[in-house]
Design a protein around this motif. Structure first.
Motif, PDB file in Angstrom:
ATOM      1  N   PRO A  54      17.656 -10.203 -67.177  1.00  0.00           N
ATOM      2  CA  PRO A  54      17.922  -8.856 -66.883  1.00  0.00           C
ATOM      3  C   PRO A  54      18.361  -8.193 -68.567  1.00  0.00           C
ATOM      4  N   LYS A  55      18.565  -9.174 -69.459  1.00  0.00           N
ATOM      5  CA  LYS A  55      18.652  -8.303 -70.870  1.00  0.00           C
ATOM      6  C   LYS A  55      17.378  -8.205 -71.263  1.00  0.00           C
ATOM      7  N   TYR A  56      16.611  -8.512 -70.947  1.00  0.00           N
ATOM      8  CA  TYR A  56      15.026  -8.517 -71.623  1.00  0.00           C
ATOM      9  C   TYR A  56      14.306  -7.393 -70.493  1.00  0.00           C
ATOM     10  N   GLY A  57      14.841  -7.425 -69.085  1.00  0.00           N
ATOM     11  CA  GLY A  57      14.020  -6.407 -69.118  1.00  0.00           C
ATOM     12  C   GLY A  57      13.689  -7.026 -67.369  1.00  0.00           C
ATOM     13  N   HIS A  58      13.745  -8.388 -67.369  1.00  0.00           N
ATOM     14  CA  HIS A  58      13.025  -9.324 -66.700  1.00  0.00           C
ATOM     15  C   HIS A  58      13.637  -9.669 -65.579  1.00  0.00           C
ATOM     16  N   TRP A  59      13.433  -8.880 -63.963  1.00  0.00           N
ATOM     17  CA  TRP A  59      14.346  -9.544 -63.503  1.00  0.00           C
ATOM     18  C   TRP A  59      13.935 -10.597 -62.049  1.00  0.00           C
ATOM     19  N   GLY A  60      13.038 -11.602 -62.891  1.00  0.00           N
ATOM     20  CA  GLY A  60      12.449 -12.446 -61.992  1.00  0.00           C
ATOM     21  C   GLY A  60      11.578 -12.036 -61.054  1.00  0.00           C
ATOM     22  N   ARG A  61      10.812 -12.647 -60.269  1.00  0.00           N
ATOM     23  CA  ARG A  61      10.187 -12.426 -58.940  1.00  0.00           C
ATOM     24  C   ARG A  61      10.754 -12.374 -57.699  1.00  0.00           C
ATOM     25  N   GLY A  62       9.355 -12.175 -56.749  1.00  0.00           N
ATOM     26  CA  GLY A  62      10.091 -11.347 -55.411  1.00  0.00           C
ATOM     27  C   GLY A  62       9.023 -12.972 -54.816  1.00  0.00           C
ATOM     28  N   LYS A  63       9.797 -13.235 -54.090  1.00  0.00           N
ATOM     29  CA  LYS A  63       9.674 -14.813 -53.178  1.00  0.00           C
ATOM     30  C   LYS A  63       7.740 -14.072 -52.109  1.00  0.00           C
ATOM     31  N   GLY A  64       7.167 -15.719 -53.169  1.00  0.00           N
ATOM     32  CA  GLY A  64       5.780 -15.575 -52.812  1.00  0.00           C
ATOM     33  C   GLY A  64       4.899 -14.324 -53.864  1.00  0.00           C
ATOM     34  N   SER A  65       5.729 -13.738 -54.545  1.00  0.00           N
ATOM     35  CA  SER A  65       5.117 -12.988 -56.201  1.00  0.00           C
ATOM     36  C   SER A  65       5.062 -13.766 -57.219  1.00  0.00           C
ATOM     37  N   LYS A  66       3.874 -13.332 -57.974  1.00  0.00           N
ATOM     38  CA  LYS A  66       3.862 -13.584 -59.760  1.00  0.00           C
ATOM     39  C   LYS A  66       5.217 -12.599 -60.192  1.00  0.00           C
TER      40      LYS A  66
END
Length: 141
Positions: A54-66
């Motif tokens: 999150p400190k770089y603005g990346h919250w991961g990915r949702g289930k089944g998505s990139k």
């Protein structure tokens, strides 16, 4: 004198956004022209980062998505498979690379310069390789 109080939530990142991941075929094609971020070989795949930062603005990915394409990095097929086998966090830690900073740097270059950014992005990858004594000899490229 008036005291000000900083709300606790102001220091915490926002909850995970619900926006659909942004895809860019042009950017992915650009990544395919770069050397592998870990081995320096050419003939790479676009490896999307899944781990949140999150400190770089990346919250991961949702289930089944990139993740959005801004979070993709060039990896050789062998390194991409190794990344999946040992896990993202362990893979990037062993490589000595902050993948979020590298992804943002490469994406920023491409956003500013388009395909003209290729030599600059390749130089950034090579600087990371040199810093970890993994820069390939010119004859072996």
């Amino acid at each position: 004198m008036t005291a000000f109080r900083i709300a606790h939530h102001a220091a915490s990142p926002a909850p995970t956004p619900k926006a659909k991941a942004v895809k860019s075929k042009g950017y992915l094609a650009f990544l395919h022209e770069l050397p592998c971020a870990v081995s320096g070989v050419y003939g790479v795949e676009a490896a999307h980062l899944s781990m949140a930062a999150p400190k770089y603005g990346h919250w991961g990915r949702g289930k089944g998505s990139k993740a959005p394409d801004r979070w993709a990095l060039p990896l050789s097929p062998a390194e991409h498979a190794r990344q999946h086998n040992i896990g993202e966090e362990a893979f990037w830690r062993a490589a000595g690379i902050n993948p979020h900073v590298l992804a943002l740097t490469i994406f920023g270059l491409w956003s500013d310069m388009g395909d003209d950014a290729q030599p600059f992005a390749a130089a950034i990858v090579n600087q990371h390789l040199a810093a970890s004594n993994r820069l390939r000899e010119r004859d072996s490229l």
